[in-house]
Design an enzyme around this catalytic site. Structure first.
Site, mmCIF file in Angstrom:
data_model
loop_
_atom_site.group_PDB
_atom_site.id
_atom_site.type_symbol
_atom_site.label_atom_id
_atom_site.label_comp_id
_atom_site.label_asym_id
_atom_site.label_seq_id
_atom_site.Cartn_x
_atom_site.Cartn_y
_atom_site.Cartn_z
ATOM 1 N N VAL A 63 0.867 -1.178 0.000
ATOM 2 C CA VAL A 63 0.000 0.000 0.000
ATOM 3 C C VAL A 63 0.899 1.221 0.000
ATOM 4 O O VAL A 63 1.977 1.215 0.605
ATOM 5 C CB VAL A 63 -0.945 0.009 1.225
ATOM 6 C CG1 VAL A 63 -1.546 1.392 1.462
ATOM 7 C CG2 VAL A 63 -2.057 -1.013 1.043
ATOM 8 N N CYS A 64 0.467 2.253 -0.702
ATOM 9 C CA CYS A 64 1.173 3.533 -0.730
ATOM 10 C C CYS A 64 2.609 3.327 -1.243
ATOM 11 O O CYS A 64 2.847 2.579 -2.177
ATOM 12 C CB CYS A 64 1.124 4.168 0.654
ATOM 13 S SG CYS A 64 1.434 5.949 0.698
ATOM 14 N N THR A 65 3.579 3.959 -0.599
ATOM 15 C CA THR A 65 4.961 3.884 -1.086
ATOM 16 C C THR A 65 5.663 2.591 -0.708
ATOM 17 O O THR A 65 6.856 2.431 -0.981
ATOM 18 C CB THR A 65 5.768 5.093 -0.592
ATOM 19 O OG1 THR A 65 5.606 5.233 0.826
ATOM 20 C CG2 THR A 65 5.298 6.371 -1.278
#
Length: 231
Positions: A107-109
């Site tokens: 998720v995300c970075t």
């Protein structure tokens, strides 16, 4: 969607690091914790406490050395990604587990760490809107969707996309009925007070302010990725 119903426990490994974004971790964890026949491992090099970027104290329950072979490898994002991009031992763990996991996810970075470990080569993936260009520096084809599935790689966008990601993975593992029941019990029925949750819907002023605030972090991360990818 693919369905896997089994009485044997599915091993889900959530790989932690200092200064992660807590919702990147806790949003999918809330979904994972409700899965039938699943064992969630909170993994780190040691079981010493880890603090999120906002100061939340997290306690890993399994060290890298004691980790079982994982069915699901999951990596969150956050400010601490910068340090881990050049942490050879950390990336080796991701690579070793990811090569044999049924699903490799983030998720995300967290997707930047998967890419740095060589786990997104030849795959489509997403990340936080502010880091799309950085993910592309690894040669990854980026897609600006909330959740992107490419074979056994499942990546979520920024922060709150962790709930959507968790439910998508739940459907992959156990079928849509299980995922829908989890969504209902979580009462996940978003109705945001503002339409500023993406660069496409936020006002130009809001987007520009966010870019200015994040410029220093972005540039530091860009330099790290440039150094490790030699591009």
């Amino acid at each position: 969607m693919a369905t896997r119903v089994s009485t044997s426990a599915i091993a889900i490994g959530m790989v932690l690091f200092p200064n992660l974004t807590q919702l990147d971790f806790t949003a999918p964890y809330e979904v994972f914790s409700r899965l039938p026949h699943a064992k969630v491992y909170l993994l780190a090099p040691t079981i010493e406490p880890i603090y999120s970027e906002s100061g939340l104290c997290l306690f890993p329950n399994t060290s890298f050395k004691r980790s079982p072979a994982l069915d699901v490898l999951f990596v969150p994002g956050g400010l601490g990604v910068n340090a881990k991009l050049e942490d050879a031992a950390y990336l080796h763990f991701l690579k070793t587990q990811g090569e044999h996991a049924r699903y490799v996810t983030s998720v995300c970075t967290g997707s930047l760490l998967l890419a740095a470990a060589g786990l997104l080569q030849g795959y489509r993936a997403t990340t936080h809107w502010f880091s799309m260009e950085l993910l592309e520096m690894f040669g990854v084809e980026t897609v600006a969707d909330r959740v992107v599935i490419d074979r056994n790689r499942i990546t979520g966008g920024g922060v709150t996309a962790g709930i959507d990601f968790g439910l998508v993975l739940a459907a992959q593992l156990y079928g849509e009925m299980v995922a829908q029941e989890i969504q209902l019990w979580m009462e996940y029925n978003p109705a945001p007070p503002f339409q500023s949750g993406s660069p496409q819907t936020a006002s130009p002023d809001v987007v520009e302010n966010a870019r200015v605030e994040g410029k220093s972090l972005w540039e530091t991360r860009r330099q790290i990725i440039q150094r490790i990818t030699h591009c």
